[in-house]
Motif scaffolding. Sequence first.
Motif, mmCIF file in Angstrom:
data_model
loop_
_atom_site.group_PDB
_atom_site.id
_atom_site.type_symbol
_atom_site.label_atom_id
_atom_site.label_comp_id
_atom_site.label_asym_id
_atom_site.label_seq_id
_atom_site.Cartn_x
_atom_site.Cartn_y
_atom_site.Cartn_z
ATOM 1 N N HIS A 126 -26.819 34.994 -12.556
ATOM 2 C CA HIS A 126 -25.563 35.687 -12.842
ATOM 3 C C HIS A 126 -24.414 34.684 -12.898
ATOM 4 C CE1 HIS A 126 -22.471 38.740 -12.876
ATOM 5 N NE2 HIS A 126 -21.890 38.157 -11.840
ATOM 6 N N GLY A 127 -23.593 34.793 -13.938
ATOM 7 C CA GLY A 127 -22.432 33.931 -14.063
ATOM 8 C C GLY A 127 -22.661 32.707 -14.925
ATOM 9 N N PHE A 128 -23.897 32.477 -15.381
ATOM 10 C CA PHE A 128 -24.182 31.328 -16.232
ATOM 11 C C PHE A 128 -24.267 31.763 -17.694
ATOM 12 C CE2 PHE A 128 -25.851 29.925 -12.115
ATOM 13 C CZ PHE A 128 -25.293 28.664 -12.033
ATOM 14 N N ALA A 129 -24.079 30.809 -18.595
ATOM 15 C CA ALA A 129 -24.169 31.089 -20.023
ATOM 16 C C ALA A 129 -25.576 31.592 -20.354
ATOM 17 C CB ALA A 129 -23.862 29.823 -20.826
ATOM 18 N N PRO A 130 -25.698 32.541 -21.298
ATOM 19 C CA PRO A 130 -27.022 33.076 -21.653
ATOM 20 C C PRO A 130 -28.031 31.994 -22.013
ATOM 21 C CG PRO A 130 -25.305 34.422 -22.631
ATOM 22 C CD PRO A 130 -24.612 33.237 -22.014
ATOM 23 N N ALA A 131 -27.560 30.903 -22.627
ATOM 24 C CA ALA A 131 -28.478 29.839 -23.033
ATOM 25 C C ALA A 131 -29.104 29.131 -21.837
ATOM 26 C CB ALA A 131 -27.744 28.818 -23.908
ATOM 27 N N ARG A 132 -28.473 29.231 -20.658
ATOM 28 C CA ARG A 132 -28.982 28.546 -19.472
ATOM 29 C C ARG A 132 -29.853 29.442 -18.601
ATOM 30 N NH1 ARG A 132 -30.107 24.252 -20.191
ATOM 31 N NH2 ARG A 132 -30.357 23.966 -17.941
ATOM 32 N N GLU A 133 -29.964 30.733 -18.936
ATOM 33 C CA GLU A 133 -30.704 31.664 -18.066
ATOM 34 C C GLU A 133 -32.195 31.325 -18.001
ATOM 35 O OE1 GLU A 133 -27.857 35.624 -18.568
ATOM 36 O OE2 GLU A 133 -29.675 35.401 -19.795
ATOM 37 N N LEU A 134 -32.840 31.163 -19.146
ATOM 38 C CA LEU A 134 -34.273 30.870 -19.146
ATOM 39 C C LEU A 134 -34.586 29.500 -18.542
ATOM 40 C CD1 LEU A 134 -35.525 32.405 -22.517
ATOM 41 C CD2 LEU A 134 -35.627 33.368 -20.213
ATOM 42 N N PRO A 135 -33.805 28.430 -18.847
ATOM 43 C CA PRO A 135 -34.074 27.157 -18.169
ATOM 44 C C PRO A 135 -33.962 27.243 -16.653
ATOM 45 C CG PRO A 135 -32.710 26.785 -20.101
ATOM 46 C CD PRO A 135 -32.817 28.264 -19.936
ATOM 47 N N ILE A 136 -33.004 28.030 -16.141
ATOM 48 C CA ILE A 136 -32.868 28.177 -14.690
ATOM 49 C C ILE A 136 -34.091 28.902 -14.122
ATOM 50 C CG2 ILE A 136 -31.533 29.270 -12.853
ATOM 51 C CD1 ILE A 136 -29.034 28.816 -14.575
ATOM 52 N N ILE A 137 -34.515 29.968 -14.802
ATOM 53 C CA ILE A 137 -35.691 30.705 -14.338
ATOM 54 C C ILE A 137 -36.925 29.809 -14.354
ATOM 55 C CG2 ILE A 137 -37.259 32.604 -14.900
ATOM 56 C CD1 ILE A 137 -34.761 34.113 -15.942
ATOM 57 N N TRP A 138 -37.082 28.999 -15.394
ATOM 58 C CA TRP A 138 -38.214 28.077 -15.484
ATOM 59 C C TRP A 138 -38.163 27.061 -14.348
ATOM 60 C CZ3 TRP A 138 -42.856 27.038 -16.359
ATOM 61 C CH2 TRP A 138 -43.331 25.747 -16.622
ATOM 62 N N LYS A 139 -36.973 26.596 -14.009
ATOM 63 C CA LYS A 139 -36.815 25.637 -12.914
ATOM 64 C C LYS A 139 -37.236 26.271 -11.583
ATOM 65 C CE LYS A 139 -33.247 23.111 -13.390
ATOM 66 N NZ LYS A 139 -31.858 22.609 -13.446
ATOM 67 N N ILE A 140 -36.830 27.513 -11.362
ATOM 68 C CA ILE A 140 -37.190 28.222 -10.128
ATOM 69 C C ILE A 140 -38.695 28.486 -10.096
ATOM 70 C CG2 ILE A 140 -36.837 30.305 -8.770
ATOM 71 C CD1 ILE A 140 -34.042 30.516 -10.056
ATOM 72 N N ALA A 141 -39.270 28.859 -11.240
ATOM 73 C CA ALA A 141 -40.711 29.135 -11.306
ATOM 74 C C ALA A 141 -41.518 27.880 -10.981
ATOM 75 C CB ALA A 141 -41.080 29.664 -12.687
ATOM 76 N N ARG A 142 -41.092 26.716 -11.512
ATOM 77 C CA ARG A 142 -41.784 25.463 -11.189
ATOM 78 C C ARG A 142 -41.720 25.185 -9.693
ATOM 79 N NH1 ARG A 142 -38.794 22.986 -15.326
ATOM 80 N NH2 ARG A 142 -37.893 21.587 -13.759
ATOM 81 N N GLY A 143 -40.552 25.398 -9.109
ATOM 82 C CA GLY A 143 -40.415 25.198 -7.669
ATOM 83 C C GLY A 143 -41.305 26.151 -6.886
#
Length: 326
Positions: free
Chosen positions: A52-69
């Motif tokens: 929440h609060g991030f640009a739509p283009a950054r949503e999937l990269p953030i989710i991918w980063k969390i999933a890798r972790g």
Amino acid sequence: MSGLLALLDDVAGIAKVAAASVDDVAAQAAKAGAKAAGAVIDDAAVTPKYVHGFAPARELPIIWKIARGSIRNKLLILLPAALILANFAPWLIAPLLMLGGAYLCFEGAEKVYHVLVPHDTSHVFKEDEPGDPLHLEEEKAAGAIKTDFILSAEIMTIILAAIPESGFWMEAATLAVAGIGITVAVYGSVALIVKADDVGLYLAENGRLGPTRAFGRGLVRGMPGFMHLLTVVGTAAMLWVGGSIVIHGMEVLGFGWLGHYIHDLAYAAGHAVPAGWTGAVEWISKAALDGIFGLALGFVLIPLATRLIAPLWRVVTGKGVDAKGH
């Protein structure tokens, strides 16, 4: 030629055994993963707030980063720890499950408490929060991975407890398959959820057919309500699963009176309705009673966590904590 045929026959036999083992691992992973439903639903309900609060283009990269972790948490830390417990200290599994169940009860009760009682939200990330976006992204992802570690620990312990007694490698393979499968399911669902409004907006603006555009508008309008429903379902699942884990742990440790009492009440409720509804009513009654116990336990734990554990954590780490004591 006969030797070659014999060799091929042996290879075919080995392949059949390997295929059966793969089937066994997949079946055990599916059954064990289903036992972790409450923590999984909570994981799916909690994660969308981190983008929440991030640009739509950054949503999937953030989710991918969390999933890798999350996968690193499960495979590199929690899986070896779970195997060590299962093979060298199996008596610790029930207490650890109870500890995780109590945490789920605390989390669920805290959400209910925040709905009933106004509370300070100054610690919550604001959309216009100043700072370097990349730094904020890293900070939010790190926070999500820490929260995921707690939920993943509970999920992996539940899976371990649900695996039938088997060999070391079967347990390792089942834990790995179930852990990866749950991670893919959770973060795949999260990705679909956070992008659903973008898909709906695209369809509403670019759909060639009227029903397509109407579906897009409905998707955009419906997502806030769906997110609220997901939070409610996640909270209920936390209380139900957390309460049932603690009650089952009490039975394992020799304190089975509460579990027997709940079973008797659910049994009576199930047999007070027509025969076709007996099983469903009995299950719902038991789940509801487990959830009520989980809520009561969580309310007891809230002051303990906020007034005792959180201050001790500040002393030990020398850092502040948020409203949940993280």
